[in-house]
Design an enzyme around this catalytic site. Structure first.
Site, mmCIF file in Angstrom:
data_model
loop_
_atom_site.group_PDB
_atom_site.id
_atom_site.type_symbol
_atom_site.label_atom_id
_atom_site.label_comp_id
_atom_site.label_asym_id
_atom_site.label_seq_id
_atom_site.Cartn_x
_atom_site.Cartn_y
_atom_site.Cartn_z
ATOM 1 C CG ASP A 13 33.087 36.119 41.201
ATOM 2 O OD1 ASP A 13 33.488 35.651 42.286
ATOM 3 O OD2 ASP A 13 32.275 37.060 41.112
ATOM 4 C CG HIS A 20 29.734 40.889 43.830
ATOM 5 N ND1 HIS A 20 29.810 39.616 43.315
ATOM 6 C CD2 HIS A 20 28.510 40.995 44.396
ATOM 7 C CE1 HIS A 20 28.674 38.979 43.541
ATOM 8 N NE2 HIS A 20 27.869 39.795 44.201
ATOM 9 N N GLY A 105 35.087 17.770 30.218
ATOM 10 C CA GLY A 105 35.910 17.839 29.008
ATOM 11 C C GLY A 105 36.425 19.206 28.608
ATOM 12 C CG ASP A 133 35.069 42.695 38.323
ATOM 13 O OD1 ASP A 133 34.316 41.777 37.943
ATOM 14 O OD2 ASP A 133 35.143 43.057 39.510
ATOM 15 C CE1 TYR A 229 23.634 39.512 37.536
ATOM 16 C CE2 TYR A 229 23.522 38.728 39.797
ATOM 17 C CZ TYR A 229 24.129 39.495 38.815
ATOM 18 O OH TYR A 229 25.241 40.219 39.120
ATOM 19 C CE LYS A 232 25.972 42.068 32.764
ATOM 20 N NZ LYS A 232 25.321 41.506 31.580
HETATM 21 C C1 F6R Z 1 28.083 41.166 40.727
HETATM 22 C C2 F6R Z 1 27.607 42.529 40.689
HETATM 23 C C3 F6R Z 1 27.026 43.149 41.903
HETATM 24 C C4 F6R Z 1 25.817 42.421 42.489
HETATM 25 C C5 F6R Z 1 25.218 43.211 43.658
HETATM 26 C C6 F6R Z 1 24.029 42.535 44.300
HETATM 27 O O1 F6R Z 1 28.753 40.804 39.575
HETATM 28 O O2 F6R Z 1 27.695 43.164 39.693
HETATM 29 O O3 F6R Z 1 26.700 44.482 41.592
HETATM 30 O O4 F6R Z 1 24.874 42.180 41.497
HETATM 31 O O5 F6R Z 1 26.204 43.394 44.640
HETATM 32 O O6 F6R Z 1 24.372 41.249 44.683
HETATM 33 P P1 F6R Z 1 23.358 40.280 45.478
HETATM 34 O O7 F6R Z 1 22.109 40.161 44.652
HETATM 35 O O8 F6R Z 1 24.096 38.982 45.580
HETATM 36 O O9 F6R Z 1 23.104 40.915 46.804
HETATM 37 MG MG MG Z 2 31.232 38.409 42.057
HETATM 38 MG MG MG Z 3 33.596 39.920 38.706
#
Ligand code: F6R
Ligand code: MG
Ligand code: MG
Length: 366
Positions: A13, A20, A105, A133, A229, A232
């Site tokens: 990603d 996201h 590597g 995802d 964090y 994922k």
């Molecule tokens: C990303 C995900 C999303 C984010 C969420 C909050 O893989 O699962 O649910 O965790 O959109 O993102 P932030 O903390 O960047 O605002």
């Molecule tokens: Mg993302």
């Molecule tokens: Mg993703």
């Protein structure tokens, strides 16, 4: 037997569109451009540029074996180049999976997810590549168990003499960095005590009893690498099919039940893993629900003939409906477990701050 070929699926990603939920076409074009150049140079035999949600997947065939430095460097540099485009287009979380400063590597442990296998091509080589995802590598435990160890899923385990001996499962302990091989069906009960805890124990590979590889997954957990964090892991999986391996339909069958996985919203919620077509791979509601796409290829002389969009079929409509009903059911729990993950598994937590604020209000209870 045919020639040896390596199939490498490397994903990352490097920026979301919007939030996201998806990947901007400009990033995909850049990835395609890099792949085409690598094929022209002879590094790759063939490729398919794919995606699921905000993850770009480089599906590649080549002759250099698994863990090859040139292939891994190429993937890393491709993700660096797509990151530049992501920055230019102001994409969300640009470069988020490139955890290391520079390539050293092998992309393993550096952020991108990798599933690879080297095998001798059979006269006909049907392969499925799954991309997910909003979930973690342990999401493949349930479907791999069903495909390779459950006769109620895979008829071939009972009625195909070439499958009747069962399969070996290589299981990794992601916390202790250890691995163990279970020989199934003999070890099924022992194996289930581990793989039923998919946040820690994940199936990395499945082998035929003659040693031929049947399935491979990506097993990195970003939070364990980075110690914080970082989104994922959004794992990938390769499954070879037919002629002594699960039929294509047996490898797809586990996904008719959208089992519960970890990784929805903020990496901190359980949700159903919804099988979707390549056109519906855009997690939207509550940043989800988690989803999986399946590409079908016939590989011949290393060429990827495909992909066929395997979940774009009405026989998966009911699974999607069940997933949406399960999503409604789980969402109604709001901040309560089991929708929210247990405290030690949440990717985000305010617990230390809240504890600190309330520390003087806690009294000894009888
Ligand atoms: C990303 C995900 C999303 C984010 C969420 C909050 O893989 O699962 O649910 O965790 O959109 O993102 P932030 O903390 O960047 O605002
Ligand atoms: Mg993302
Ligand atoms: Mg993703």
């Amino acid at each position: 037997m045919g020639e040896k070929i390596t199939l490498s699926v490397i994903k990352a990603d490097v920026g979301g569109y919007v939030g996201h939920s998806d990947t901007h076409p400009a990033l995909l074009s850049k990835a395609e451009e890099c792949l085409e150049k690598a094929k022209k140079k002879g590094l790759l035999v063939d490729y398919c540029r794919s995606k699921v949600g905000d993850d770009i997947a480089l599906i590649m065939t080549h002759k250099r074996g698994a863990d090859n430095e040139d292939i891994h460097r190429f993937a890393w540099e491709t993700f660096e180049e797509t990151t530049e485009v992501a920055k230019e287009y102001g994409q969300y979380g640009a470069g988020q999976d490139l955890l290391a400063e520079a390539f050293s590597g092998n992309v393993k442990g550096m952020g991108p997810g990798v599933a690879e296998m080297e095998f001798e091509e059979r006269p006909s080589e049907p392969v499925l590549i799954f991309l997910a995802d909003k979930t973690e590598p342990g999401a493949w435990n349930y479907p791999l168990y069903k495909m390779f160890a459950d006769p109620f899923n895979t008829a071939g385990l009972v009625i195909d003499p070439k499958m009747h001996d069962g399969f070996n499962f290589e299981v990794h302990d992601l916390f202790e960095r250890k691995k163990v091989v279970f020989s199934c069906p003999e070890d099924v009960y022992d194996m289930l005590i581990f793989i039923g805890a998919p946040s820690r124990y994940v199936i990395k590979n499945v082998f035929r009893k003659d040693g031929d590889i049947a399935a491979a997954t990506s097993t990195q957990r970003l939070a364990l690498i980075a110690g914080r964090y970082v989104g994922k892991d959004d794992p990938v999986m390769i499954v070879r099919c037919q002629s002594g391996l699960p039929a294509v339909g047996e490898a797809l069958e586990p996904f008719a039940f959208p089992h519960t996985v970890a990784g929805w919203m903020r990496g901190s919620h359980h949700g159903p893993l919804m099988p979707v077509s390549l056109k519906e791979d855009t997690p939207t509601r509550f940043d989800g629900p988690p989803r999986v796409v399946a590409h079908g290829f016939q590989i011949t002389k290393g060429k990827l003939i495909g992909p066929r969009d395997m979940f774009a079929d009405l026989s998966y409509d009911r699974a999607r409906k069940i997933a949406l009903a399960a999503a409604d059911y789980l969402r109604r729990h709001g901040p309560f477990e089991p929708h929210r993950l247990p405290l030690d598994e949440m990717e985000y937590t305010t617990m230390p701050q809240v504890m600190e604020k309330l520390k003087d209000r806690f009294e000894v209870a009888d």
